[in-house]
Design a protein around this motif. Structure first.
Motif, PDB file in Angstrom:
ATOM      1  N   GLU A  71     102.992  43.023  28.580  1.00 43.86           N
ATOM      2  CA  GLU A  71     104.081  42.472  27.984  1.00 43.86           C
ATOM      3  C   GLU A  71     104.864  44.194  27.525  1.00 43.86           C
ATOM      4  OE1 GLU A  71     105.570  39.899  27.194  1.00 43.86           O
ATOM      5  OE2 GLU A  71     104.146  38.579  28.059  1.00 43.86           O
ATOM      6  N   ARG A  72     104.063  44.858  27.200  1.00 47.13           N
ATOM      7  CA  ARG A  72     104.637  46.323  26.785  1.00 47.13           C
ATOM      8  C   ARG A  72     105.358  46.626  28.165  1.00 47.13           C
ATOM      9  NH1 ARG A  72     100.560  48.421  24.754  1.00 47.13           N
ATOM     10  NH2 ARG A  72      99.573  49.310  26.477  1.00 47.13           N
ATOM     11  N   LEU A  73     104.826  46.658  29.360  1.00 48.94           N
ATOM     12  CA  LEU A  73     105.573  47.244  30.520  1.00 48.94           C
ATOM     13  C   LEU A  73     106.775  46.328  30.794  1.00 48.94           C
ATOM     14  CD1 LEU A  73     102.194  48.010  32.703  1.00 48.94           C
ATOM     15  CD2 LEU A  73     104.194  49.554  32.087  1.00 48.94           C
ATOM     16  N   ALA A  74     106.574  45.100  30.671  1.00 49.86           N
ATOM     17  CA  ALA A  74     107.634  44.052  30.847  1.00 49.86           C
ATOM     18  C   ALA A  74     108.884  44.383  29.578  1.00 49.86           C
ATOM     19  CB  ALA A  74     107.247  42.702  30.932  1.00 49.86           C
ATOM     20  N   GLU A  75     108.543  44.777  28.789  1.00 52.05           N
ATOM     21  CA  GLU A  75     109.559  44.944  27.545  1.00 52.05           C
ATOM     22  C   GLU A  75     110.352  46.187  27.889  1.00 52.05           C
ATOM     23  OE1 GLU A  75     110.083  45.529  22.885  1.00 52.05           O
ATOM     24  OE2 GLU A  75     108.329  44.789  23.598  1.00 52.05           O
TER      25      GLU A  75
END
Length: 368
Positions: A71-75
């Motif tokens: 999720e951190r990378l996607a955001e």
């Protein structure tokens, strides 16, 4: 300051910049971006693999990335850029037009066209257009804003995914050609279009790994940008939207001609042909009783004779309420004969999409 040949525009009040996306960044910048959020640099290549090669955009699909990092990378690098409002199809489903809503509500279009021997995608580089050509639906709507590099690239990435997964009737297929002939004047959004070409043609997984020779970039004739484009070292094809061989008429049909005349635009086109080794495409929309006279075909033939050029005659796809309409078949045929008498190669473009608001900008206009 804008780059040479890049036009400025007034952004709507309160407009937000598109979110930063993986496709906006070079491979080195991607590594810096993932490091900045506490991830290992190699995660950048993993994300590039998922986006450009697998077209896997949902974090749950990234099984080689720890769940805590997804999720951190996607955001940080794969935010949602644009959503499909609707697809409309015609030509026995061989043509599919997509209306996209961007993050700020802006609307743009792309078109996927299947032929027996190839698949072509026509994409937008701007939302709207500031060139004000009177026979063009997009030009009459005006310019909303430039698209970001990622907003341009994502149209193609989604097209590649849809073809691979068989969403477009006819079975799975590969994308053959990309034409920057959708909404907007590509060379008025110069830096982002050039960056998009690099993302499309960088080897996998840094980009889509497509051939530059399969990409065509159109322009109405922004002279400084054309000369700059000739210095990029690309093997793309340049398409010049000429539409009239004489300055008197072209001043009306293509208003930028009041600044850069036919002879200057063609000289810049020949410079691009010299530097790229590619033949230039001369786009000419045939408009009944406006630019389809035999004497204009003769003048065009004289301008192009013995040059590295191919004329692409376009039967005008009329827009609702417009005074402009397509040439009579007999005038079109005579235009072709006159050009051929000068030894100029000429093709009449296959008409696609008329029953689905096929002229560029029409579908978006229905949603305004």
């Amino acid at each position: 300051m804008p780059a040479p040949g890049e036009l400025t525009f007034a952004a709507p009040r309160g407009a937000k910049k598109p979110p930063r996306h993986l496709a906006d960044l070079t491979p080195a910048e991607r590594r810096e971006a993932v490091t900045a959020i506490g991830e290992k640099p190699f995660r950048a290549k993993q994300l590039s693999q998922h986006y450009f090669v697998r077209q896997a955009h949902r974090p749950e699909e990234w099984t080689d990335v720890p769940a805590a990092s997804r999720e951190r990378l996607a955001e940080a690098l794969l935010p949602e850029l644009m959503t499909v409002m609707r697809h409309v199809s015609c030509d026995d489903d061989a043509t599919r037009k997509t209306l996209w809503r961007l993050h700020d509500g802006t609307l743009v279009e792309s078109v996927l066209m299947r032929y027996p021997d190839r698949v072509t995608m026509c994409i937008s580089s701007q939302a709207g257009c500031g060139m004000n050509c009177p026979f063009c639906a997009t030009g009459q709507a005006g310019l909303d804003r430039n698209l970001s590099t990622a907003e341009i690239v994502h149209q193609i990435v989604e097209g590649v995914r849809a073809l691979r997964e068989g969403e477009v009737p006819g079975g799975p297929a590969r994308l053959s050609n990309i034409v920057f002939m959708g909404m907007g004047e590509p060379l008025a959004n110069y830096r982002r279009v050039v960056d998009a070409i690099r993302r499309l043609t960088d080897p996998e997984p840094d980009g889509l790994g497509l051939s530059q020779r399969g990409i065509t970039v159109s322009t109405v004739g922004l002279l400084p940008a054309m000369l700059r484009f000739a210095d990029e070292g690309f093997k793309c094809r340049l398409a010049v939207s000429l539409h009239a061989p004489d300055d008197e008429l072209r001043d009306t049909l293509v208003p930028v001609n009041t600044r850069w005349k036919v002879s200057e635009v063609l000289d810049a086109a020949w410079e691009y042909a010299r530097s790229s080794g590619r033949r230039v495409s001369i786009e000419y929309a045939l408009i009944r009783d406006i630019n389809d006279q035999a004497w204009r075909a003769d003048l065009l033939g004289r301008l192009l004779k013995n040059k590295r050029a191919h004329v692409n005659l376009i039967p005008l796809n009329p827009t609702p309420g417009s005074q402009w309409t397509a040439s009579r078949p007999e005038d079109e045929q005579q235009f072709v004969r006159v050009l051929e008498s000068h030894g100029v190669p000429v093709t009449v473009r296959d008409t696609r999409g008329q029953e689905i608001d096929g002229a560029c900008g029409q579908l978006a206009a229905t949603e305004r």
